[in-house]
Every structure is written in C-alpha cells, then in structure tokens.
Design a protein around this motif. Structure first.
Motif, PDB file in Angstrom:
ATOM      1  N   ASP A  81      23.608  63.863 -55.349  1.00 30.12           N
ATOM      2  CA  ASP A  81      21.661  64.563 -54.712  1.00 30.12           C
ATOM      3  C   ASP A  81      21.892  65.480 -53.245  1.00 30.12           C
ATOM      4  OD1 ASP A  81      20.041  63.566 -57.304  1.00 30.12           O
ATOM      5  OD2 ASP A  81      21.340  62.025 -56.379  1.00 30.12           O
ATOM      6  N   LEU A  82      22.099  65.303 -52.571  1.00 26.42           N
ATOM      7  CA  LEU A  82      21.980  65.273 -51.021  1.00 26.42           C
ATOM      8  C   LEU A  82      23.281  66.819 -50.789  1.00 26.42           C
ATOM      9  CD1 LEU A  82      23.177  62.632 -48.872  1.00 26.42           C
ATOM     10  CD2 LEU A  82      20.413  63.140 -49.388  1.00 26.42           C
ATOM     11  N   GLY A  83      24.163  67.010 -51.995  1.00 24.81           N
ATOM     12  CA  GLY A  83      24.820  68.189 -52.225  1.00 24.81           C
ATOM     13  C   GLY A  83      25.996  68.402 -50.878  1.00 24.81           C
ATOM     14  N   HIS A 138      10.027  50.689 -48.986  1.00 29.89           N
ATOM     15  CA  HIS A 138       9.988  51.574 -48.486  1.00 29.89           C
ATOM     16  C   HIS A 138      11.988  53.206 -48.515  1.00 29.89           C
ATOM     17  CE1 HIS A 138       6.606  51.051 -46.199  1.00 29.89           C
ATOM     18  NE2 HIS A 138       6.997  49.705 -45.467  1.00 29.89           N
ATOM     19  N   ILE A 139      12.535  52.235 -48.603  1.00 30.29           N
ATOM     20  CA  ILE A 139      13.350  52.631 -48.414  1.00 30.29           C
ATOM     21  C   ILE A 139      13.667  53.173 -50.091  1.00 30.29           C
ATOM     22  CG2 ILE A 139      16.421  52.828 -48.480  1.00 30.29           C
ATOM     23  CD1 ILE A 139      16.024  50.531 -46.598  1.00 30.29           C
ATOM     24  N   ASN A 140      13.160  52.563 -51.124  1.00 30.39           N
ATOM     25  CA  ASN A 140      13.509  52.867 -52.649  1.00 30.39           C
ATOM     26  C   ASN A 140      11.966  53.704 -52.702  1.00 30.39           C
ATOM     27  OD1 ASN A 140      14.957  50.901 -52.968  1.00 30.39           O
ATOM     28  ND2 ASN A 140      12.993  49.501 -53.835  1.00 30.39           N
ATOM     29  N   ASP A 141      11.175  54.194 -51.790  1.00 28.99           N
ATOM     30  CA  ASP A 141      10.707  55.220 -51.975  1.00 28.99           C
ATOM     31  C   ASP A 141      11.196  56.580 -51.517  1.00 28.99           C
ATOM     32  OD1 ASP A 141       8.376  52.862 -53.207  1.00 28.99           O
ATOM     33  OD2 ASP A 141       7.109  53.291 -50.816  1.00 28.99           O
ATOM     34  N   LEU A 142      11.932  56.275 -50.779  1.00 27.36           N
ATOM     35  CA  LEU A 142      12.776  57.265 -49.264  1.00 27.36           C
ATOM     36  C   LEU A 142      13.731  58.255 -50.576  1.00 27.36           C
ATOM     37  CD1 LEU A 142      13.607  56.304 -46.507  1.00 27.36           C
ATOM     38  CD2 LEU A 142      12.156  57.852 -47.100  1.00 27.36           C
ATOM     39  N   VAL A 143      14.573  56.859 -51.549  1.00 27.04           N
ATOM     40  CA  VAL A 143      15.235  57.095 -52.563  1.00 27.04           C
ATOM     41  C   VAL A 143      14.550  58.493 -53.839  1.00 27.04           C
ATOM     42  CG1 VAL A 143      17.194  56.391 -54.374  1.00 27.04           C
ATOM     43  CG2 VAL A 143      17.238  56.006 -52.016  1.00 27.04           C
ATOM     44  N   ALA A 144      13.772  57.176 -53.790  1.00 28.96           N
ATOM     45  CA  ALA A 144      12.265  58.526 -55.607  1.00 28.96           C
ATOM     46  C   ALA A 144      12.175  59.275 -54.881  1.00 28.96           C
ATOM     47  CB  ALA A 144      11.504  57.318 -55.767  1.00 28.96           C
ATOM     48  N   GLN A 145      12.019  59.843 -53.638  1.00 25.36           N
ATOM     49  CA  GLN A 145      11.409  61.392 -53.107  1.00 25.36           C
ATOM     50  C   GLN A 145      12.515  61.972 -53.473  1.00 25.36           C
ATOM     51  OE1 GLN A 145       9.919  60.954 -49.071  1.00 25.36           O
ATOM     52  NE2 GLN A 145       8.265  59.020 -49.991  1.00 25.36           N
ATOM     53  N   VAL A 146      13.219  62.134 -52.994  1.00 21.71           N
ATOM     54  CA  VAL A 146      15.015  62.249 -53.277  1.00 21.71           C
ATOM     55  C   VAL A 146      15.230  62.573 -54.917  1.00 21.71           C
ATOM     56  CG1 VAL A 146      17.600  62.297 -52.437  1.00 21.71           C
ATOM     57  CG2 VAL A 146      16.260  61.716 -51.096  1.00 21.71           C
ATOM     58  N   LYS A 147      15.679  61.708 -55.376  1.00 21.90           N
ATOM     59  CA  LYS A 147      15.384  61.940 -56.860  1.00 21.90           C
ATOM     60  C   LYS A 147      14.456  63.398 -58.080  1.00 21.90           C
ATOM     61  CE  LYS A 147      18.708  58.383 -57.690  1.00 21.90           C
ATOM     62  NZ  LYS A 147      19.098  57.060 -58.184  1.00 21.90           N
ATOM     63  N   ALA A 148      12.794  62.843 -56.941  1.00 21.44           N
ATOM     64  CA  ALA A 148      11.859  63.460 -57.587  1.00 21.44           C
ATOM     65  C   ALA A 148      11.731  65.354 -57.800  1.00 21.44           C
ATOM     66  CB  ALA A 148      11.117  63.034 -56.512  1.00 21.44           C
TER      67      ALA A 148
END
Length: 221
Positions: free
Chosen positions: A131-133, A163-173
């Motif tokens: 996802d990061l490219g 908190h880390i799950n939230d960070l990852v979810a934001q990237v995938k959203a």
C-alpha cells in the motif's frame, strides 16, 4: 521466559535461512535428529552437516520449517516476515540485507520492551508494504508509520496494538495501489457455522476489471 522465547523463535528462523540449512543432505538431517532435544556442545560440533550436491529435499527455509520441524505454515510465514522486518533477510545473491523496520528492530532487542508486541507491530506494518507504493514517498510513509508505532510501543504498551491497528486501517482506507489489491484477493475458509463451511471471497471491484489489460489467450493444441 515467554518474551525470550519469542526472540529466540525469530532469531532461529533467520538463522535457518541465512545458513542455508534446507540444503543439508539426508544423512545430516538424520544425525541432527539422533542428537535428541538436549545435545552437548561436543555432540553438536560432531554433527556438523554437509550440503547436498543434487536436488535439495526442502525448497527453502520455510519448507524446512514446515516439513522437518513440523511448524504450521502460517507460523513459519509469520516468523520469516518478522525476521525480515526485525533482523534482516537475504537477497537473491545470498547477501544479508538490513531489517526493513530498523527502529522496531532496536526495540525488539530492548529488554524493557515486550518483543511480542514488537513482532506483532512488525506484522501489521508489513501488511501495508504494498500500500505504501515505491520510491521516496513510500519510504517517508514507512518511516512515519514506524516512528508512530515505536512511540506507542514505548509509551503506551497496553494500548499499542489498538493504536497500531488504527494506523494500518487508515492506510488501507485510502486509495490503494493495484498491487496491494491483488495481494488481498482470493477465497478464504472461515470455518464451520450452523453445519455449513463458510468461505470469504475477495475480488476486485468491477471498475478495476475494466482498466486491467486483457489476459493472454492460451492456444489450443
């Protein structure tokens, strides 16, 4: 004890890969097996193996972990990913590579931080690798994610996972690259419910199928 076991398991996975242990011949595997679970240093030295000159019995380190050490496939996959992220890997030429997450790598060896949390965080961040490219922008995103994750692991260990799950979810959203989408498609077994086996099917949205190039046609003999 449990924390030290986590470190040992990841280090062992990395060692299996970097030493090329899957290339040992059958006699060497048998000699190691005959040592039992608690060999002496002298016995270990005497059992130094030889690599086969022909086709190897195991394709790679993961095959060795699954087929000889009887480690479940998902566990073997996870430990090798954690090794890549926290200890470093091996490139196509057999040369060692640096850890993908150097800041978390330092925390993994820190006795004041639970390595289980660090290993879990590494898996989460690795899940958004595609996802990061690519390029400088991707590297900057990774550094930011890693820094924020490391801060949570240090200052808020009890809630770090959330908190880390939230960070990852934001990237995938956000708008995800095609490589990341292709990595997530497939049919996944969810288990037995109400007498039926349930599967989860993930496919590309129709709009993406439209822009994909046509698949090659295999000629009939």
């Amino acid at each position: 004890m449990t924390q030290e076991l986590t470190r040992t398991q990841v280090h062992a996975a990395a060692a299996l890969r970097t030493t090329g242990a899957h290339k040992l011949d059958q006699e060497s595997f048998q000699a190691i097996t005959d040592l039992g679970p608690d060999p002496t240093i002298e016995e270990i030295d005497a059992a130094k193996g030889r690599t086969t000159t022909g086709r190897t019995h195991f394709k790679d380190a993961k095959g060795l972990m699954i087929g000889w050490l009887d480690i479940p496939r998902s566990t073997a996959d996870a430990r090798l990913v954690q090794a890549d992220c926290l200890l470093g890997g091996v490139d196509e030429a057999g040369e060692p590579t640096a850890p993908w997450l150097p800041e978390l790598a330092a925390q993994f060896e820190d006795p004041d931080i639970d390595p289980r949390l660090v290993a879990s965080a590494a898996m989460k961040l690795h899940s958004v690798r595609k996802d990061l490219g690519e390029g400088k922008a991707a590297e900057a995103k990774k550094r930011q994610l890693q820094a924020e994750s490391a801060a949570f692991l240090w200052s808020e260990p009890k809630s770090a996972r959330k908190h880390i799950n939230d960070l990852v979810a934001q990237v995938k959203a956000g708008k995800r690259p095609l490589k990341a989408l292709l990595d997530g498609i497939g049919i996944f077994k969810r288990g037995m419910r109400k007498g039926l086996v349930e599967y989860l099917v993930r496919v590309l949205p129709p709009r993406i199928w439209i822009i994909l190039p046509p698949l090659p046609v295999i000629g009939r003999g």
